[in-house]
Scaffold this motif. Structure first.
Motif, PDB file in Angstrom:
ATOM      1  N   GLU A   1      35.968  37.268  27.874  1.00 55.35           N
ATOM      2  CA  GLU A   1      36.733  36.999  29.098  1.00 55.35           C
ATOM      3  C   GLU A   1      36.122  37.696  30.308  1.00 55.35           C
ATOM      4  O   GLU A   1      36.473  37.380  31.439  1.00 55.35           O
ATOM      5  CB  GLU A   1      38.176  37.475  28.923  1.00 55.35           C
ATOM      6  CG  GLU A   1      39.021  36.523  28.097  1.00 55.35           C
ATOM      7  CD  GLU A   1      40.405  37.067  27.832  1.00 55.35           C
ATOM      8  OE1 GLU A   1      40.739  38.124  28.370  1.00 55.35           O
ATOM      9  OE2 GLU A   1      41.136  36.442  27.068  1.00 55.35           O
ATOM     10  N   GLN A   2      35.212  38.641  30.086  1.00 54.11           N
ATOM     11  CA  GLN A   2      34.582  39.364  31.180  1.00 54.11           C
ATOM     12  C   GLN A   2      33.713  38.404  31.970  1.00 54.11           C
ATOM     13  O   GLN A   2      32.871  37.724  31.409  1.00 54.11           O
ATOM     14  CB  GLN A   2      33.680  40.473  30.634  1.00 54.11           C
ATOM     15  CG  GLN A   2      34.407  41.568  29.918  1.00 54.11           C
ATOM     16  CD  GLN A   2      34.643  42.778  30.782  1.00 54.11           C
ATOM     17  OE1 GLN A   2      33.895  43.006  31.717  1.00 54.11           O
ATOM     18  NE2 GLN A   2      35.659  43.527  30.475  1.00 54.11           N
ATOM     19  N   LYS A   3      33.993  38.337  33.237  1.00 48.87           N
ATOM     20  CA  LYS A   3      33.202  37.455  34.097  1.00 48.87           C
ATOM     21  C   LYS A   3      32.882  38.192  35.375  1.00 48.87           C
ATOM     22  O   LYS A   3      33.524  39.191  35.694  1.00 48.87           O
ATOM     23  CB  LYS A   3      34.008  36.202  34.436  1.00 48.87           C
ATOM     24  CG  LYS A   3      33.934  35.131  33.379  1.00 48.87           C
ATOM     25  CD  LYS A   3      34.664  33.909  33.863  1.00 48.87           C
ATOM     26  CE  LYS A   3      34.731  32.855  32.780  1.00 48.87           C
ATOM     27  NZ  LYS A   3      35.593  31.745  33.154  1.00 48.87           N
ATOM     28  N   ALA A   4      31.902  37.675  36.075  1.00 52.30           N
ATOM     29  CA  ALA A   4      31.590  38.224  37.392  1.00 52.30           C
ATOM     30  C   ALA A   4      31.834  37.136  38.420  1.00 52.30           C
ATOM     31  O   ALA A   4      31.417  35.995  38.215  1.00 52.30           O
ATOM     32  CB  ALA A   4      30.146  38.695  37.431  1.00 52.30           C
ATOM     33  N   VAL A   5      32.542  37.475  39.468  1.00 48.95           N
ATOM     34  CA  VAL A   5      32.735  36.520  40.564  1.00 48.95           C
ATOM     35  C   VAL A   5      32.241  37.184  41.852  1.00 48.95           C
ATOM     36  O   VAL A   5      32.275  38.410  41.970  1.00 48.95           O
ATOM     37  CB  VAL A   5      34.208  36.073  40.708  1.00 48.95           C
ATOM     38  CG1 VAL A   5      34.694  35.360  39.481  1.00 48.95           C
ATOM     39  CG2 VAL A   5      35.123  37.231  41.033  1.00 48.95           C
ATOM     40  N   ALA A   6      31.767  36.362  42.769  1.00 48.25           N
ATOM     41  CA  ALA A   6      31.232  36.916  44.019  1.00 48.25           C
ATOM     42  C   ALA A   6      31.710  36.103  45.205  1.00 48.25           C
ATOM     43  O   ALA A   6      31.954  34.899  45.082  1.00 48.25           O
ATOM     44  CB  ALA A   6      29.710  36.921  43.962  1.00 48.25           C
ATOM     45  N   GLY A   7      31.853  36.760  46.322  1.00 44.67           N
ATOM     46  CA  GLY A   7      32.265  36.051  47.533  1.00 44.67           C
ATOM     47  C   GLY A   7      32.506  37.009  48.677  1.00 44.67           C
ATOM     48  O   GLY A   7      32.298  38.222  48.561  1.00 44.67           O
TER      49      GLY A   7
ATOM     50  N   LEU B   1      39.139  30.624  45.980  1.00 49.30           N
ATOM     51  CA  LEU B   1      39.758  31.899  46.350  1.00 49.30           C
ATOM     52  C   LEU B   1      40.082  32.698  45.082  1.00 49.30           C
ATOM     53  O   LEU B   1      40.723  32.176  44.171  1.00 49.30           O
ATOM     54  CB  LEU B   1      41.030  31.632  47.161  1.00 49.30           C
ATOM     55  CG  LEU B   1      41.617  32.832  47.882  1.00 49.30           C
ATOM     56  CD1 LEU B   1      40.758  33.230  49.073  1.00 49.30           C
ATOM     57  CD2 LEU B   1      43.027  32.517  48.368  1.00 49.30           C
ATOM     58  N   PHE B   2      39.610  33.935  45.020  1.00 46.56           N
ATOM     59  CA  PHE B   2      39.880  34.811  43.870  1.00 46.56           C
ATOM     60  C   PHE B   2      40.706  36.010  44.318  1.00 46.56           C
ATOM     61  O   PHE B   2      40.568  36.483  45.451  1.00 46.56           O
ATOM     62  CB  PHE B   2      38.573  35.316  43.255  1.00 46.56           C
ATOM     63  CG  PHE B   2      37.785  34.260  42.531  1.00 46.56           C
ATOM     64  CD1 PHE B   2      38.106  33.902  41.230  1.00 46.56           C
ATOM     65  CD2 PHE B   2      36.721  33.629  43.153  1.00 46.56           C
ATOM     66  CE1 PHE B   2      37.379  32.926  40.566  1.00 46.56           C
ATOM     67  CE2 PHE B   2      35.989  32.646  42.490  1.00 46.56           C
ATOM     68  CZ  PHE B   2      36.319  32.295  41.196  1.00 46.56           C
ATOM     69  N   GLU B   3      41.548  36.480  43.399  1.00 47.27           N
ATOM     70  CA  GLU B   3      42.295  37.712  43.665  1.00 47.27           C
ATOM     71  C   GLU B   3      41.715  38.798  42.760  1.00 47.27           C
ATOM     72  O   GLU B   3      41.679  38.634  41.543  1.00 47.27           O
ATOM     73  CB  GLU B   3      43.774  37.508  43.364  1.00 47.27           C
ATOM     74  CG  GLU B   3      44.606  38.732  43.683  1.00 47.27           C
ATOM     75  CD  GLU B   3      46.063  38.560  43.284  1.00 47.27           C
ATOM     76  OE1 GLU B   3      46.773  37.766  43.924  1.00 47.27           O
ATOM     77  OE2 GLU B   3      46.473  39.218  42.313  1.00 47.27           O
ATOM     78  N   ILE B   4      41.252  39.874  43.366  1.00 47.64           N
ATOM     79  CA  ILE B   4      40.666  40.975  42.611  1.00 47.64           C
ATOM     80  C   ILE B   4      41.685  42.108  42.560  1.00 47.64           C
ATOM     81  O   ILE B   4      42.050  42.659  43.605  1.00 47.64           O
ATOM     82  CB  ILE B   4      39.353  41.481  43.266  1.00 47.64           C
ATOM     83  CG1 ILE B   4      38.426  40.308  43.652  1.00 47.64           C
ATOM     84  CG2 ILE B   4      38.641  42.491  42.377  1.00 47.64           C
ATOM     85  CD1 ILE B   4      37.997  39.409  42.532  1.00 47.64           C
ATOM     86  N   ARG B   5      42.160  42.431  41.363  1.00 47.22           N
ATOM     87  CA  ARG B   5      43.145  43.503  41.227  1.00 47.22           C
ATOM     88  C   ARG B   5      42.422  44.816  40.930  1.00 47.22           C
ATOM     89  O   ARG B   5      41.628  44.894  39.991  1.00 47.22           O
ATOM     90  CB  ARG B   5      44.132  43.173  40.112  1.00 47.22           C
ATOM     91  CG  ARG B   5      45.035  42.029  40.540  1.00 47.22           C
ATOM     92  CD  ARG B   5      46.113  41.741  39.551  1.00 47.22           C
ATOM     93  NE  ARG B   5      46.872  40.572  39.996  1.00 47.22           N
ATOM     94  CZ  ARG B   5      47.666  39.863  39.234  1.00 47.22           C
ATOM     95  NH1 ARG B   5      47.809  40.179  37.953  1.00 47.22           N
ATOM     96  NH2 ARG B   5      48.328  38.833  39.708  1.00 47.22           N
TER      97      ARG B   5
ATOM     98  N   SER C   1      41.344  35.612  34.526  1.00 46.43           N
ATOM     99  CA  SER C   1      42.250  34.570  34.062  1.00 46.43           C
ATOM    100  C   SER C   1      42.841  33.876  35.277  1.00 46.43           C
ATOM    101  O   SER C   1      43.469  34.520  36.131  1.00 46.43           O
ATOM    102  CB  SER C   1      43.352  35.199  33.207  1.00 46.43           C
ATOM    103  OG  SER C   1      44.345  34.248  32.943  1.00 46.43           O
ATOM    104  N   ASP C   2      42.619  32.590  35.345  1.00 45.65           N
ATOM    105  CA  ASP C   2      43.192  31.760  36.401  1.00 45.65           C
ATOM    106  C   ASP C   2      42.936  32.345  37.806  1.00 45.65           C
ATOM    107  O   ASP C   2      43.872  32.599  38.573  1.00 45.65           O
ATOM    108  CB  ASP C   2      44.697  31.573  36.138  1.00 45.65           C
ATOM    109  CG  ASP C   2      45.274  30.406  36.933  1.00 45.65           C
ATOM    110  OD1 ASP C   2      44.499  29.506  37.291  1.00 45.65           O
ATOM    111  OD2 ASP C   2      46.489  30.428  37.207  1.00 45.65           O
ATOM    112  N   ARG C   3      41.698  32.588  38.113  1.00 47.71           N
ATOM    113  CA  ARG C   3      41.232  33.073  39.426  1.00 47.71           C
ATOM    114  C   ARG C   3      41.757  34.471  39.789  1.00 47.71           C
ATOM    115  O   ARG C   3      41.766  34.847  40.953  1.00 47.71           O
ATOM    116  CB  ARG C   3      41.587  32.079  40.544  1.00 47.71           C
ATOM    117  CG  ARG C   3      40.851  30.764  40.378  1.00 47.71           C
ATOM    118  CD  ARG C   3      41.269  29.775  41.416  1.00 47.71           C
ATOM    119  NE  ARG C   3      40.719  28.464  41.121  1.00 47.71           N
ATOM    120  CZ  ARG C   3      40.976  27.376  41.812  1.00 47.71           C
ATOM    121  NH1 ARG C   3      41.765  27.440  42.850  1.00 47.71           N
ATOM    122  NH2 ARG C   3      40.451  26.230  41.490  1.00 47.71           N
TER     123      ARG C   3
END
Lengths: 141, 227
Positions: free
Chosen positions: B54-60, B79-83, B120-122
């Motif tokens: 489930e580990q992913k990398a997102v960038a923006g 659009l991603f939410e980073i907690r 999970s789900d953005r």
């Protein structure tokens, strides 16, 4: 009198059928001798063009891959005898592939690595192709 | 005497019965413990494996940073939410090639950020957040060479017209297709019709749309395509 007319009609029809049957059989034998027109057009020197239509493919690594090592191997396929340019913000690699497959080791910078692989077939008959992948080298240990 | 022997026999019987009962109960409990431990290990390794998957990398680009949540818009508009967790999440600046730890409030709107963690789900529950530089890498046909102003106009395969400013810091190379080497090239030697492979730094604060300062260009001479 009526009987004679009936016999004459019957004989005429029979004669016509015999003539038609002879003509049809002659035409068929002539066609068989010549061969089918469709077959006659097929050239014996047809080339399989599929090998020339090889599109650029990158089999490894996958897009958005997360890695923990400082370099990765890029493997792919393209039209043989192409000039392949693999470009990333830290290194450019030029290759010439004798076969359809190619591979190269690409160093990575910490963070996001946008890597573009471009294939330029020799001459102007085929157009260049390009693929972009992103690889994340994140030192998370 | 008889009574003593009887009571001794009763005691002996009671001892034998209790001991055998203890042996019977203790043996399965130790094996059960072992089984439980093996099961626990298996579960732990499975959970770790699933977490890794489930580990992913997102960038923006950061569009907001408040309440320990970073809003991130990727290149394709997702659009991603980073907690961010005070204990778990580590934040770094890696823009200069060095890895320096930073505080959450150092991340500002417009920064280019990479976040990694279970996704999970953005929504990314971040293990690590990296502030980085964004690079654009591509190629295109050179449609104009302006030596006076020091730029190249390039038409990409996606029919996008880009202006690449060539400055003193821009690394300029010409590909030698015979021996696959690269030679340093002056802008005067670059011609319309050549192919340019370029790397540009995208700051998000460009003064003109589709105009970037080139970090590096590699020119493939047009003669290669006319052979």
């Amino acid at each position: 009198m009526k009987k004679e007319i009936g016999i004459a009609i019957f004989c005429g029809v029979l004669f016509g059928l015999v003539v038609a049957a002879i003509m049809i059989s002659r035409i068929r034998t002539m066609e068989n001798r010549r061969g089918l027109p469709g077959e006659a057009q097929i050239s014996p020197t047809v080339k399989n063009l599929n090998s020339q239509l090889q599109t650029l493919e990158i089999s490894e690594p996958s897009d958005l891959a997360m890695v923990s090592q400082k370099s990765i191997k890029i493997r792919g396929k393209t039209v043989k005898d192409s000039l392949i340019v693999i470009q990333s913000p830290i290194k450019d690699i030029l290759l010439n592939n004798k076969n359809e497959t190619f591979s190269a080791d690409v160093p990575l910078a910490l963070g996001e690595n946008v890597i573009v692989v471009a294939s330029h077939p020799k001459g102007s008959s085929q157009s260049s192709q390009e693929k972009t992948i992103k690889v994340y080298y994140l030192d998370e240990n | 005497m008889k009574r003593t022997i009887t009571s001794a026999l009763i005691l002996l019987f009671a001892f034998v019965v209790t001991t055998s009962a203890q042996v019977k109960t203790s043996t399965p409990s130790s094996s059960q413990n072992k089984d439980a431990e093996i099961l626990k290990d298996k579960l732990e390794s499975k959970v770790a494996e699933l977490q890794k998957k489930e580990q992913k990398a997102v960038a923006g680009r950061v569009s907001d940073n408040k309440n320990k949540k970073i809003a991130l818009t990727s290149d394709n508009g997702t659009l991603f939410e980073i907690r961010v967790d005070d204990v778990v999440t580590k934040l770094y600046d890696i823009a200069g090639g060095e890895k320096d730890e930073i505080k959450l409030d150092a991340i500002k709107k417009g920064d280019y950020v990479i976040a990694s963690g279970p996704t999970s789900d953005r929504v990314v529950t971040a293990n690590n957040v990296y502030r980085d530089e964004q690079f654009l890498v591509g190629s295109g046909n050179i449609t104009e060479v302006n030596q006076a102003e020091g730029y190249l106009k390039v038409l990409t395969a996606e029919k996008e017209n880009l202006i690449l400013d060539i400055g003193i810091t821009t690394k300029r190379f010409l590909a030698d297709v015979k021996d696959l080497s690269e030679d340093v090239v002056a802008l005067a030697k670059v011609k319309e019709g050549d192919t340019a492979h370029f790397v540009v730094k995208k700051t998000g604060k460009e003064r003109e749309k589709n105009r970037y300062a080139a970090t590096k260009i590699l020119i493939i001479p047009q003669e290669y395509f006319h052979k």
